[in-house]
Design an enzyme around this catalytic site. Structure first.
Site, mmCIF file in Angstrom:
data_model
loop_
_atom_site.group_PDB
_atom_site.id
_atom_site.type_symbol
_atom_site.label_atom_id
_atom_site.label_comp_id
_atom_site.label_asym_id
_atom_site.label_seq_id
_atom_site.Cartn_x
_atom_site.Cartn_y
_atom_site.Cartn_z
ATOM 1 N N SER A 151 0.800 -1.231 0.000
ATOM 2 C CA SER A 151 0.000 0.000 0.000
ATOM 3 C C SER A 151 0.828 1.274 0.000
ATOM 4 O O SER A 151 0.355 2.324 -0.438
ATOM 5 C CB SER A 151 -0.932 0.017 1.215
ATOM 6 O OG SER A 151 -0.190 -0.098 2.414
ATOM 7 N N GLU A 163 -5.463 9.434 11.834
ATOM 8 C CA GLU A 163 -4.054 9.627 12.137
ATOM 9 C C GLU A 163 -3.325 8.362 11.712
ATOM 10 O O GLU A 163 -3.171 7.413 12.479
ATOM 11 C CB GLU A 163 -3.822 9.919 13.616
ATOM 12 C CG GLU A 163 -2.364 10.257 13.914
ATOM 13 C CD GLU A 163 -2.156 10.864 15.292
ATOM 14 O OE1 GLU A 163 -1.071 10.651 15.865
ATOM 15 O OE2 GLU A 163 -3.066 11.557 15.781
ATOM 16 N N HIS A 186 0.685 5.384 5.819
ATOM 17 C CA HIS A 186 0.352 5.773 4.445
ATOM 18 C C HIS A 186 0.523 7.278 4.240
ATOM 19 O O HIS A 186 0.349 8.068 5.166
ATOM 20 C CB HIS A 186 -1.085 5.349 4.121
ATOM 21 C CG HIS A 186 -1.278 3.874 4.267
ATOM 22 N ND1 HIS A 186 -1.934 3.325 5.351
ATOM 23 C CD2 HIS A 186 -0.869 2.845 3.487
ATOM 24 C CE1 HIS A 186 -1.934 2.000 5.223
ATOM 25 N NE2 HIS A 186 -1.286 1.688 4.105
#
Length: 258
Positions: free
Chosen positions: A36, A217, A221
């Site tokens: 990701s 938060e 990422h």
């Protein structure tokens, strides 16, 4: 021997198939295999951004095409099991590149759907390298980018355990180009510090984004700025390693935002 008596037509066809990439003509494809932190995002997840989304703009698009196959939540094990790796191999041509960056999910012991033990992680990386080379393409190993982690005294620390060193060892032993995003992103986050580093990650207050109405938060990422800067670190690594791709970079990565 038969190889000395190849028919002219066959020889010309063979050369034509290799010409676009191996002889430096046409477009080289850079496939991105990863998780990701690198992957393209759905609109429902914006402003989350994978650093791989910013890589194409650094290259002359007439010569290099970035094909981002990274996917959220994947480890080396699940990337193989879901046939995502095979799909890259099927599309790979001589002269192409494959950038391989895993580690975030491989080391997640609490997530049995993706966890990959260190010894299996190593074997998977070795497999990736061998299979890309068998296609007469170039593998490039990347260590995982750092998460945003600081202790109560504001001192940065790593959360990836032994996984980055496994990548480094495989790169050394198999003589593979290594872009050490782990170390370059560490230097960056140490320089930014606990508060300034927030502006690189998916950090939103309540009501700032319709995709995250309660705020978020996220210390793993990136937002668009963070992804852009991480892509710049990758470009610096391409230049430092003197990869053949470097001659197709538009201009040196800017350090103005650091």
């Amino acid at each position: 021997m038969r190889c000395k008596t190849l028919r002219p037509a066959f020889t010309l066809l063979f050369i034509a198939l290799l010409a676009p990439a191996a002889l430096g003509q046409g477009t080289i494809t850079v496939f991105l295999a990863g998780d990701s932190t690198m992957a393209p995002k759905l609109e429902t997840k914006r402003p989350e951004t994978g650093w791989g989304e910013h890589l194409q703009k650094h290259f002359d698009e007439r010569r290099v095409r970035v094909d981002n196959r990274a996917m959220n939540g994947r480890s080396t094990r699940t990337f193989i099991a879901e046939n995502r790796w095979q799909a890259i191999l099927d599309a790979l041509r001589p002269g192409d590149f494959v950038f391989i960056q895993f580690g975030h999910n491989d080391g997640a012991k609490d997530k049995v759907d993706r966890y990959t033990p260190p010894e299996d992680y190593r074997r998977n990386l070795e497999r990736f390298v061998a299979e890309v080379r068998a296609k007469r393409a170039t593998p490039v190993l990347l260590t995982p980018v750092m998460r945003r982690r600081y202790n109560s005294q504001g001192v940065f620390y790593d959360s990836h355990g032994e996984y980055p060193d496994i990548v480094r060892r495989v790169a050394t032993e198999r003589k593979v180009a290594l872009v050490d995003m782990h170390r370059s992103s560490e230097r960056l986050l140490v320089k930014y510090g606990p508060e300034e580093s927030r502006k690189l990650f998916l950090q939103l207050k309540e009501g700032e984004s319709p995709n995250y109405p309660k705020g978020i938060e996220d210390n793993t990422h990136f937002n668009p700025l963070g992804a852009e800067i991480m892509a710049g670190l990758a470009v610096e690594g391409i230049r430092e390693r003197k990869l053949g791709l470097a001659r197709f970079l538009k201009k040196p990565a800017s350090a103005a935002k650091r």
